[in-house]
Enzyme design. Sequence first.
Site, PDB file in Angstrom:
ATOM      1  N   ASP A  97       0.813  -1.229   0.000  1.00 25.70           N
ATOM      2  CA  ASP A  97       0.000   0.000   0.000  1.00 25.70           C
ATOM      3  C   ASP A  97       0.844   1.276   0.000  1.00 25.70           C
ATOM      4  O   ASP A  97       0.500   2.266  -0.652  1.00 25.70           O
ATOM      5  CB  ASP A  97      -0.900   0.043   1.247  1.00 25.70           C
ATOM      6  CG  ASP A  97      -2.058  -0.930   1.165  1.00 25.70           C
ATOM      7  OD1 ASP A  97      -2.332  -1.442   0.063  1.00 25.70           O
ATOM      8  OD2 ASP A  97      -2.679  -1.186   2.200  1.00 25.70           O
ATOM      9  N   ARG A 112       2.387  12.522  -4.835  1.00 22.31           N
ATOM     10  CA  ARG A 112       2.769  13.390  -5.950  1.00 22.31           C
ATOM     11  C   ARG A 112       1.683  13.482  -7.033  1.00 22.31           C
ATOM     12  O   ARG A 112       1.458  14.543  -7.612  1.00 22.31           O
ATOM     13  CB  ARG A 112       4.078  12.861  -6.559  1.00 22.31           C
ATOM     14  CG  ARG A 112       4.519  13.498  -7.863  1.00 22.31           C
ATOM     15  CD  ARG A 112       4.706  14.999  -7.767  1.00 22.31           C
ATOM     16  NE  ARG A 112       5.729  15.400  -6.799  1.00 22.31           N
ATOM     17  CZ  ARG A 112       6.975  15.718  -7.135  1.00 22.31           C
ATOM     18  NH1 ARG A 112       7.361  15.683  -8.378  1.00 22.31           N
ATOM     19  NH2 ARG A 112       7.832  16.084  -6.208  1.00 22.31           N
ATOM     20  N   HIS A 128      -4.790  -2.830   0.078  1.00 23.31           N
ATOM     21  CA  HIS A 128      -6.027  -2.371   0.702  1.00 23.31           C
ATOM     22  C   HIS A 128      -6.599  -1.281  -0.207  1.00 23.31           C
ATOM     23  O   HIS A 128      -6.020  -0.194  -0.304  1.00 23.31           O
ATOM     24  CB  HIS A 128      -5.693  -1.814   2.083  1.00 23.31           C
ATOM     25  CG  HIS A 128      -6.885  -1.399   2.883  1.00 23.31           C
ATOM     26  ND1 HIS A 128      -6.781  -0.930   4.166  1.00 23.31           N
ATOM     27  CD2 HIS A 128      -8.211  -1.381   2.587  1.00 23.31           C
ATOM     28  CE1 HIS A 128      -7.986  -0.655   4.635  1.00 23.31           C
ATOM     29  NE2 HIS A 128      -8.870  -0.907   3.689  1.00 23.31           N
ATOM     30  N   GLU A 153      -7.562  -6.332   0.950  1.00 22.75           N
ATOM     31  CA  GLU A 153      -8.166  -5.866   2.196  1.00 22.75           C
ATOM     32  C   GLU A 153      -9.272  -4.894   1.834  1.00 22.75           C
ATOM     33  O   GLU A 153      -9.082  -4.021   0.968  1.00 22.75           O
ATOM     34  CB  GLU A 153      -7.127  -5.155   3.067  1.00 22.75           C
ATOM     35  CG  GLU A 153      -6.043  -6.091   3.575  1.00 22.75           C
ATOM     36  CD  GLU A 153      -4.992  -5.376   4.393  1.00 22.75           C
ATOM     37  OE1 GLU A 153      -4.106  -6.065   4.910  1.00 22.75           O
ATOM     38  OE2 GLU A 153      -5.034  -4.131   4.502  1.00 22.75           O
ATOM     39  N   THR A 172     -13.228  -2.689  17.323  1.00 26.45           N
ATOM     40  CA  THR A 172     -13.306  -3.057  18.741  1.00 26.45           C
ATOM     41  C   THR A 172     -12.299  -2.206  19.508  1.00 26.45           C
ATOM     42  O   THR A 172     -11.572  -1.423  18.910  1.00 26.45           O
ATOM     43  CB  THR A 172     -12.969  -4.547  18.941  1.00 26.45           C
ATOM     44  OG1 THR A 172     -11.702  -4.794  18.374  1.00 26.45           O
ATOM     45  CG2 THR A 172     -14.001  -5.445  18.307  1.00 26.45           C
ATOM     46  N   THR A 173     -12.222  -2.430  20.807  1.00 25.65           N
ATOM     47  CA  THR A 173     -11.380  -1.563  21.654  1.00 25.65           C
ATOM     48  C   THR A 173      -9.965  -1.384  21.109  1.00 25.65           C
ATOM     49  O   THR A 173      -9.453  -0.286  21.051  1.00 25.65           O
ATOM     50  CB  THR A 173     -11.307  -2.131  23.098  1.00 25.65           C
ATOM     51  OG1 THR A 173     -11.482  -3.529  23.023  1.00 25.65           O
ATOM     52  CG2 THR A 173     -12.337  -1.494  23.971  1.00 25.65           C
ATOM     53  N   GLY A 183       3.906  -4.726   5.932  1.00 26.81           N
ATOM     54  CA  GLY A 183       3.991  -3.669   4.938  1.00 26.81           C
ATOM     55  C   GLY A 183       4.961  -2.571   5.288  1.00 26.81           C
ATOM     56  O   GLY A 183       6.034  -2.432   4.703  1.00 26.81           O
ATOM     57  N   HIS A 184       4.602  -1.790   6.302  1.00 23.19           N
ATOM     58  CA  HIS A 184       5.307  -0.544   6.583  1.00 23.19           C
ATOM     59  C   HIS A 184       6.824  -0.704   6.695  1.00 23.19           C
ATOM     60  O   HIS A 184       7.593   0.032   6.074  1.00 23.19           O
ATOM     61  CB  HIS A 184       4.744   0.077   7.875  1.00 23.19           C
ATOM     62  CG  HIS A 184       5.327   1.401   8.199  1.00 23.19           C
ATOM     63  ND1 HIS A 184       4.758   2.588   7.793  1.00 23.19           N
ATOM     64  CD2 HIS A 184       6.464   1.734   8.843  1.00 23.19           C
ATOM     65  CE1 HIS A 184       5.520   3.586   8.191  1.00 23.19           C
ATOM     66  NE2 HIS A 184       6.568   3.106   8.831  1.00 23.19           N
TER      67      HIS A 184
HETATM   68  N1  PXP Z   1      -2.763  -6.433   8.134  1.00 18.03           N
HETATM   69  C1  PXP Z   1      -3.764  -5.563   7.911  1.00 18.03           C
HETATM   70  C2  PXP Z   1      -5.168  -6.048   8.004  1.00 18.03           C
HETATM   71  C3  PXP Z   1      -3.479  -4.226   7.574  1.00 18.03           C
HETATM   72  O1  PXP Z   1      -4.477  -3.369   7.335  1.00 18.03           O
HETATM   73  C4  PXP Z   1      -2.133  -3.830   7.452  1.00 18.03           C
HETATM   74  C5  PXP Z   1      -1.791  -2.443   7.028  1.00 18.03           C
HETATM   75  O2  PXP Z   1      -2.110  -1.551   7.974  1.00 18.03           O
HETATM   76  C6  PXP Z   1      -1.136  -4.774   7.708  1.00 18.03           C
HETATM   77  C7  PXP Z   1      -1.481  -6.069   8.044  1.00 18.03           C
HETATM   78  C8  PXP Z   1       0.312  -4.424   7.605  1.00 18.03           C
HETATM   79  O3  PXP Z   1       0.666  -3.594   8.648  1.00 18.03           O
HETATM   80  P1  PXP Z   1       2.060  -2.839   8.604  1.00 18.03           P
HETATM   81  O4  PXP Z   1       2.018  -1.929   7.426  1.00 18.03           O
HETATM   82  O5  PXP Z   1       2.109  -2.136   9.913  1.00 18.03           O
HETATM   83  O6  PXP Z   1       3.113  -3.904   8.463  1.00 18.03           O
END
Ligand code: PXP
Length: 249
Positions: free
Chosen positions: A10, A19, A51, A78, A108-109, A220-221
């Site tokens: 993502d 950009r 996503h 997603e 949820t919480t 991901g991040h």
């Molecule tokens: N799983 C789900 C359901 C997500 O929405 C995301 C992205 O936020 C991730 C995993 C991956 O998380 P991250 O980018 O923190 O690794």
Amino acid sequence: MPLLLGVNIDHVATLRQARYAMNPEAPILEPSILEAAREAQAGGADSITVHVREDRRHMQDDDARLLRSEIDLPLNLELANTPEMLAFACELKPDFACLVPEKREEVTTEGGLDVLAQFDSLRESIPALQKAGIKVSLFIDPEPAQIKAAADLGAEMIELHTGTFALSQGQEQAEELTRLQAGAQQGHELGLQVNAGHGIHLENIKELFHVKNLIELNIGHTLISRSIFIGLRAAVAEMRSAMGAYPLD
Ligand code: PXP
């Protein structure tokens, strides 16, 4: 089977949109989503996750379509549990669909999808996706009632939300790890494929390996962050290699 790695790309789209969101017809749109997926595959990704948000803030519909047609890896979409997004998923036909919260009231919480509160609506959405040949995952907190509800609804998979674990330290993290361990075991015993994701990186992954019964991690991040310095292919390979230490029994 070794622990699988789903690579969430993502943030490649986040950068592109920073950009080009206002200039989608520009002669060159970079970075390329397709190239990112190919690099992730070359680094050892087992699946690609995107996503497509209701507000289309990063991934666009055409990004997902392009990945579906060009990339020879399972695609995990997603999406929010809304009629528009469900219709999109049924048209796209990804291998997996992971229902995630996008609005405050769906959460949820700790931040996973509130399966209990949405039980009636999910009772329609999940079979609709499955009828289109898509396996369904629910992104939930490691809470017994949520996990049971996911199984009752006939979802094939759950993805345990590791965000709280990732943000905590010391005793708080140990407690969250215990919740994740119990949740993974419960899900496994209920016949669900148990995945995990959010906030995982090379440091905290070692702690997460104390959670048994995991099949796939969605990351991901940290991979996109590392890729600034070493490239995406190497970042994915590095994570894959770290995941080799997950104990299999
Ligand atoms: N799983 C789900 C359901 C997500 O929405 C995301 C992205 O936020 C991730 C995993 C991956 O998380 P991250 O980018 O923190 O690794």
